[in-house]
Write a protein that holds these residues in place. Sequence first.
Motif, short mmCIF file in Angstrom:
data_model
loop_
_atom_site.label_atom_id
_atom_site.label_comp_id
_atom_site.label_asym_id
_atom_site.label_seq_id
_atom_site.Cartn_x
_atom_site.Cartn_y
_atom_site.Cartn_z
N HIS A 182 2.32 31.36 -10.02
CA HIS A 182 2.05 29.93 -10.12
C HIS A 182 1.81 29.52 -11.57
O HIS A 182 1.35 28.42 -11.84
N ASP A 183 2.13 30.45 -12.48
CA ASP A 183 1.96 30.16 -13.90
C ASP A 183 3.24 29.60 -14.52
O ASP A 183 3.27 29.35 -15.73
N VAL A 184 4.29 29.47 -13.72
CA VAL A 184 5.56 28.98 -14.24
C VAL A 184 5.45 27.50 -14.59
O VAL A 184 4.99 26.69 -13.77
N ALA A 185 5.85 27.15 -15.80
CA ALA A 185 5.80 25.75 -16.25
C ALA A 185 7.18 25.14 -16.22
O ALA A 185 8.19 25.85 -16.17
N VAL A 186 7.23 23.82 -16.27
CA VAL A 186 8.51 23.11 -16.30
C VAL A 186 9.35 23.62 -17.48
O VAL A 186 10.57 23.79 -17.36
N GLU A 187 8.70 23.88 -18.60
CA GLU A 187 9.43 24.36 -19.78
C GLU A 187 10.14 25.68 -19.52
O GLU A 187 11.23 25.93 -20.06
N ASP A 188 9.53 26.55 -18.70
CA ASP A 188 10.16 27.83 -18.35
C ASP A 188 11.46 27.60 -17.57
O ASP A 188 12.47 28.28 -17.79
N ILE A 189 11.42 26.64 -16.65
CA ILE A 189 12.60 26.34 -15.86
C ILE A 189 13.68 25.72 -16.73
O ILE A 189 14.88 26.05 -16.61
N VAL A 190 13.29 24.84 -17.64
CA VAL A 190 14.26 24.20 -18.53
C VAL A 190 14.95 25.24 -19.41
O VAL A 190 16.17 25.20 -19.61
N THR A 191 14.19 26.20 -19.91
CA THR A 191 14.78 27.27 -20.73
C THR A 191 15.77 28.09 -19.91
O THR A 191 16.87 28.42 -20.37
#
Length: 349
Positions: A182-191
């Motif tokens: 649950h530590d995944v951020a939107v920025e991780d998905i965008v990358t």
Amino acid sequence: MARRQTPALDEALDRWVDAGGRRAWPLGVDFHEMWSALGRCSSGGKRVRPELLLTAHRCYGGGDHDVVVRVAAALELLHTAFVIHDDVIDRDLVRRGSHNVSGTFVERAAERGASADGCLTAGVAAGVLAGDLALAGAVRGIALCGANRPMTERLLDLLDHSIAVTAAGELDDVLLSVCESHDVAVEDIVTMQQHKTAVYSFQLPLQAGALLAGAPEDAQEPLGAVGRLMGIGFQLVDDLRGVFGEESTTGKSALGDLREGKLTTLIVHARSTVAWPHIAPHVGDQELTENTARVVRDLLEESGSREFVARLAQDHLDQGLRTARESGLPAELVTELTLLSAEILESVA
């Protein structure tokens, strides 16, 4: 940037399919059927990637039509390979309303009395092998495009980089979805999306088209930046289409991403909202029904997640266009990219 009528591109792809079909006959009925399924997968679609290449080439004043068409066809085969492999990874059996390569062989195995597990194994095998054949066709298409040796080597460098980055993005996509975090951020998905989609779908066509037209080398960096930004916007919109889109236009079930539990920007944002406890039980539910999915979609709207992703997509597309203008890219190319941006956003309006 609506699809232009490019008969030469269609003819180049048809020649590849037909030549492979002739080679496939002596190798057995099953292999020929796999090749036929591969051919069906390579037909249709919006041809975004070859059209971007042809547009960049034209806007930079390119001339040798035969060479650029061969490279454009190679990029469509690259996309075909990634689509087929992605369907295998996602365990999808349908594409554009009919059986994809895997689905075709699941059905063929069932007709021969294979077990349920055996049918799935046959589908995976056919999908992996067909995707490999399309990938080999893409590399061969560029290697034999007819450009001089330095140009061909540069094109192969761009292709090799794109394949490696896309593979890394695909792996990240899978791991982000299957590993409980649950530590995944939107920025991780965008990358991840930049790697998985933007580089091969936007950066590669723009850079290759300009390169073939003899554009200055210093155009490559801004074209790459524009491609990455617009490619992210494109994929963010695709995330929305995967949940809110119509199967008749997306080619995939609007239940697929939810059933798979795919970790998209939509889901990551929803995790931060008060609606998440009501959404969470249905994400990854293999038995999700259309009625329940409708409730989930309503919650994603009410929570603001859909609007958040739509805004994020528009921000990336707008930033890509600003970069194109500020970098001094050809005015005609900026106009074409502006039209394409509007088409992308319109698809989820």
